[in-house]
Design a protein around this motif. Structure first.
Motif, PDB file in Angstrom:
ATOM      1  N   ASP A  25       0.970  -1.132  -0.361  1.00  0.00           N
ATOM      2  CA  ASP A  25       0.154  -0.302  -0.522  1.00  0.00           C
ATOM      3  C   ASP A  25       0.674   1.612  -0.001  1.00  0.00           C
ATOM      4  O   ASP A  25      -0.419   2.370  -0.539  1.00  0.00           O
ATOM      5  CB  ASP A  25      -1.183  -0.027   1.679  1.00  0.00           C
ATOM      6  N   ASN A  26       2.394   1.122   0.027  1.00  0.00           N
ATOM      7  CA  ASN A  26       2.831   2.514   0.644  1.00  0.00           C
ATOM      8  C   ASN A  26       3.892   2.187  -0.401  1.00  0.00           C
ATOM      9  O   ASN A  26       4.940   3.209  -0.627  1.00  0.00           O
ATOM     10  CB  ASN A  26       3.222   2.284   1.545  1.00  0.00           C
ATOM     11  N   LEU A  27       4.232   1.106  -0.842  1.00  0.00           N
ATOM     12  CA  LEU A  27       5.498   1.137  -2.499  1.00  0.00           C
ATOM     13  C   LEU A  27       4.480   1.934  -3.810  1.00  0.00           C
ATOM     14  O   LEU A  27       2.992   1.847  -4.380  1.00  0.00           O
ATOM     15  CB  LEU A  27       6.494   0.176  -3.200  1.00  0.00           C
ATOM     16  N   PRO A  28       5.128   2.921  -4.134  1.00  0.00           N
ATOM     17  CA  PRO A  28       4.967   2.380  -5.863  1.00  0.00           C
ATOM     18  C   PRO A  28       4.721   1.377  -6.752  1.00  0.00           C
ATOM     19  O   PRO A  28       5.425   0.763  -5.938  1.00  0.00           O
ATOM     20  CB  PRO A  28       5.898   3.216  -6.811  1.00  0.00           C
ATOM     21  N   LYS A  29       3.349   1.467  -7.340  1.00  0.00           N
ATOM     22  CA  LYS A  29       3.131   0.204  -7.733  1.00  0.00           C
ATOM     23  C   LYS A  29       4.246  -0.504  -9.305  1.00  0.00           C
ATOM     24  O   LYS A  29       4.221  -1.531  -9.492  1.00  0.00           O
ATOM     25  CB  LYS A  29       1.516   0.548  -8.869  1.00  0.00           C
ATOM     26  N   THR A  30       5.204   0.133  -9.340  1.00  0.00           N
ATOM     27  CA  THR A  30       6.014  -0.149 -10.160  1.00  0.00           C
ATOM     28  C   THR A  30       7.248  -0.868  -9.465  1.00  0.00           C
ATOM     29  O   THR A  30       7.788  -1.601  -9.676  1.00  0.00           O
ATOM     30  CB  THR A  30       6.486   1.381 -10.962  1.00  0.00           C
ATOM     31  N   THR A  31       7.113  -0.981  -7.901  1.00  0.00           N
ATOM     32  CA  THR A  31       8.306  -1.033  -7.269  1.00  0.00           C
ATOM     33  C   THR A  31       7.803  -2.800  -6.880  1.00  0.00           C
ATOM     34  O   THR A  31       6.702  -4.045  -6.868  1.00  0.00           O
ATOM     35  CB  THR A  31       8.591  -1.039  -5.427  1.00  0.00           C
ATOM     36  N   LYS A  32       9.077  -4.384  -7.623  1.00  0.00           N
ATOM     37  CA  LYS A  32       8.777  -4.966  -7.358  1.00  0.00           C
ATOM     38  C   LYS A  32       9.550  -5.892  -5.950  1.00  0.00           C
ATOM     39  O   LYS A  32       9.918  -5.381  -5.291  1.00  0.00           O
ATOM     40  CB  LYS A  32       9.060  -6.000  -8.553  1.00  0.00           C
ATOM     41  N   VAL A  33       8.349  -7.108  -5.330  1.00  0.00           N
ATOM     42  CA  VAL A  33       8.851  -7.219  -3.804  1.00  0.00           C
ATOM     43  C   VAL A  33       9.117  -8.572  -4.537  1.00  0.00           C
ATOM     44  O   VAL A  33       8.841  -9.684  -5.511  1.00  0.00           O
ATOM     45  CB  VAL A  33       7.848  -6.790  -2.680  1.00  0.00           C
ATOM     46  N   ILE A  34      10.908  -9.377  -3.615  1.00  0.00           N
ATOM     47  CA  ILE A  34      11.250 -10.733  -3.830  1.00  0.00           C
ATOM     48  C   ILE A  34      11.431 -10.699  -1.850  1.00  0.00           C
ATOM     49  O   ILE A  34      11.200 -10.200  -1.410  1.00  0.00           O
ATOM     50  CB  ILE A  34      12.669 -10.253  -3.941  1.00  0.00           C
ATOM     51  N   TYR A  35      10.087 -11.788  -2.138  1.00  0.00           N
ATOM     52  CA  TYR A  35      10.192 -12.360  -0.455  1.00  0.00           C
ATOM     53  C   TYR A  35      10.383 -13.847  -0.043  1.00  0.00           C
ATOM     54  O   TYR A  35      10.671 -14.761  -1.688  1.00  0.00           O
ATOM     55  CB  TYR A  35       8.633 -12.606   0.216  1.00  0.00           C
ATOM     56  N   THR A  36      11.627 -13.760   0.850  1.00  0.00           N
ATOM     57  CA  THR A  36      12.503 -15.415   0.361  1.00  0.00           C
ATOM     58  C   THR A  36      11.790 -15.683   2.262  1.00  0.00           C
ATOM     59  O   THR A  36      11.830 -14.825   2.709  1.00  0.00           O
ATOM     60  CB  THR A  36      14.526 -14.953   0.553  1.00  0.00           C
ATOM     61  N   ASN A  37      11.929 -16.956   2.251  1.00  0.00           N
ATOM     62  CA  ASN A  37      11.916 -17.498   3.193  1.00  0.00           C
ATOM     63  C   ASN A  37      13.116 -17.666   3.827  1.00  0.00           C
ATOM     64  O   ASN A  37      14.234 -17.217   3.397  1.00  0.00           O
ATOM     65  CB  ASN A  37      11.420 -19.069   3.276  1.00  0.00           C
ATOM     66  N   VAL A  38      12.970 -18.686   4.998  1.00  0.00           N
ATOM     67  CA  VAL A  38      14.114 -18.918   5.697  1.00  0.00           C
ATOM     68  C   VAL A  38      14.901 -19.432   5.342  1.00  0.00           C
ATOM     69  O   VAL A  38      14.533 -20.844   5.361  1.00  0.00           O
ATOM     70  CB  VAL A  38      14.507 -18.494   7.579  1.00  0.00           C
ATOM     71  N   ALA A  39      16.358 -19.518   4.783  1.00  0.00           N
ATOM     72  CA  ALA A  39      17.234 -20.252   5.379  1.00  0.00           C
ATOM     73  C   ALA A  39      17.531 -21.314   6.501  1.00  0.00           C
ATOM     74  O   ALA A  39      16.672 -20.996   7.692  1.00  0.00           O
ATOM     75  CB  ALA A  39      18.575 -19.840   4.952  1.00  0.00           C
ATOM     76  N   ARG A  40      17.893 -23.075   6.284  1.00  0.00           N
ATOM     77  CA  ARG A  40      18.683 -23.816   7.062  1.00  0.00           C
ATOM     78  C   ARG A  40      19.205 -22.674   8.260  1.00  0.00           C
ATOM     79  O   ARG A  40      20.273 -22.804   7.787  1.00  0.00           O
ATOM     80  CB  ARG A  40      19.253 -25.050   7.125  1.00  0.00           C
ATOM     81  N   VAL A  41      19.017 -23.353   9.694  1.00  0.00           N
ATOM     82  CA  VAL A  41      20.410 -22.951  10.670  1.00  0.00           C
ATOM     83  C   VAL A  41      21.113 -24.565  10.604  1.00  0.00           C
ATOM     84  O   VAL A  41      21.068 -25.749  10.369  1.00  0.00           O
ATOM     85  CB  VAL A  41      19.491 -23.059  11.327  1.00  0.00           C
ATOM     86  N   ASN A  42      22.499 -24.982  11.023  1.00  0.00           N
ATOM     87  CA  ASN A  42      23.111 -25.863  11.243  1.00  0.00           C
ATOM     88  C   ASN A  42      23.134 -25.671  12.873  1.00  0.00           C
ATOM     89  O   ASN A  42      24.143 -25.104  13.405  1.00  0.00           O
ATOM     90  CB  ASN A  42      24.470 -25.301  10.954  1.00  0.00           C
ATOM     91  N   SER A  43      22.361 -26.903  13.297  1.00  0.00           N
ATOM     92  CA  SER A  43      22.055 -27.185  14.590  1.00  0.00           C
ATOM     93  C   SER A  43      23.348 -27.709  15.114  1.00  0.00           C
ATOM     94  O   SER A  43      23.560 -27.444  16.260  1.00  0.00           O
ATOM     95  CB  SER A  43      21.203 -28.832  14.719  1.00  0.00           C
ATOM     96  N   LYS A  44      24.411 -28.138  14.309  1.00  0.00           N
ATOM     97  CA  LYS A  44      25.499 -28.416  15.410  1.00  0.00           C
ATOM     98  C   LYS A  44      26.665 -27.314  15.121  1.00  0.00           C
ATOM     99  O   LYS A  44      27.420 -27.473  16.508  1.00  0.00           O
ATOM    100  CB  LYS A  44      26.401 -29.081  14.462  1.00  0.00           C
ATOM    101  N   LYS A  45      26.603 -26.014  14.946  1.00  0.00           N
ATOM    102  CA  LYS A  45      27.415 -24.725  15.578  1.00  0.00           C
ATOM    103  C   LYS A  45      26.042 -23.712  16.123  1.00  0.00           C
ATOM    104  O   LYS A  45      26.963 -23.411  16.889  1.00  0.00           O
ATOM    105  CB  LYS A  45      27.434 -24.147  14.613  1.00  0.00           C
ATOM    106  N   GLN A  46      24.514 -24.396  16.509  1.00  0.00           N
ATOM    107  CA  GLN A  46      24.142 -23.235  16.924  1.00  0.00           C
ATOM    108  C   GLN A  46      24.423 -23.406  18.590  1.00  0.00           C
ATOM    109  O   GLN A  46      24.185 -24.814  18.721  1.00  0.00           O
ATOM    110  CB  GLN A  46      22.103 -23.310  16.621  1.00  0.00           C
ATOM    111  N   PRO A  47      23.512 -21.823  19.096  1.00  0.00           N
ATOM    112  CA  PRO A  47      24.340 -21.902  20.584  1.00  0.00           C
ATOM    113  C   PRO A  47      22.657 -22.980  21.076  1.00  0.00           C
ATOM    114  O   PRO A  47      21.183 -22.667  20.174  1.00  0.00           O
ATOM    115  CB  PRO A  47      23.782 -20.637  21.007  1.00  0.00           C
TER     116      PRO A  47
END
Length: 122
Positions: A25-47
């Motif tokens: 609603d607040n972007l110019p109509k010519t603006t394209k939006v790219i939505y990504t989901n979240v990448a995996r975590v590495n549980s072996k390195k994660q706190p």
């Protein structure tokens, strides 16, 4: 990325839809939006303290909710939104590029940018 940890799985789709609609609603109509989901975590390195909040199973569930909302928006009106880029799947064989369990080394981000450029510049 919209911060997901404070929303339950029941609340999140409404929040995401509202957030995306606010953006559109607040972007110019010519603006394209790219939505990504979240990448995996590495549980072996994660706190360990973060494991229950950002486990791959939780991220997968929230990514699935995201895909439903984005898909619905694509079907029903929004030509500003590119189809979602699935970083969760892309990161499946790239966990060795993960430096601390959550964040990735620069080559991951270069790879993501290459994908985005391929989509937007074709």
């Amino acid at each position: 990325m919209l911060y997901r940890l404070r929303y339950t799985e029941k609340q999140y789709p409404n929040y995401l839809h509202w957030s995306l609609q606010l953006i559109f609603d607040n972007l110019p109509k010519t603006t394209k939006v790219i939505y990504t989901n979240v990448a995996r975590v590495n549980s072996k390195k994660q706190p360990p303290i973060w494991a229950k909040f950002t486990s791959n199973s939780r991220l997968f569930r929230y990514n699935s909710l995201t895909a439903e909302v984005v898909s619905n928006m694509l079907k029903h009106r929004n030509n500003q939104l590119f189809p979602m880029i699935d970083l969760f799947d892309m990161s499946r064989d790239k966990l060795h590029w993960n430096k601390d369990g959550v964040h990735y080394y620069p080559q991951w981000y270069r790879n993501v940018i290459d994908v985005i450029m391929g989509i937007t510049c074709s």
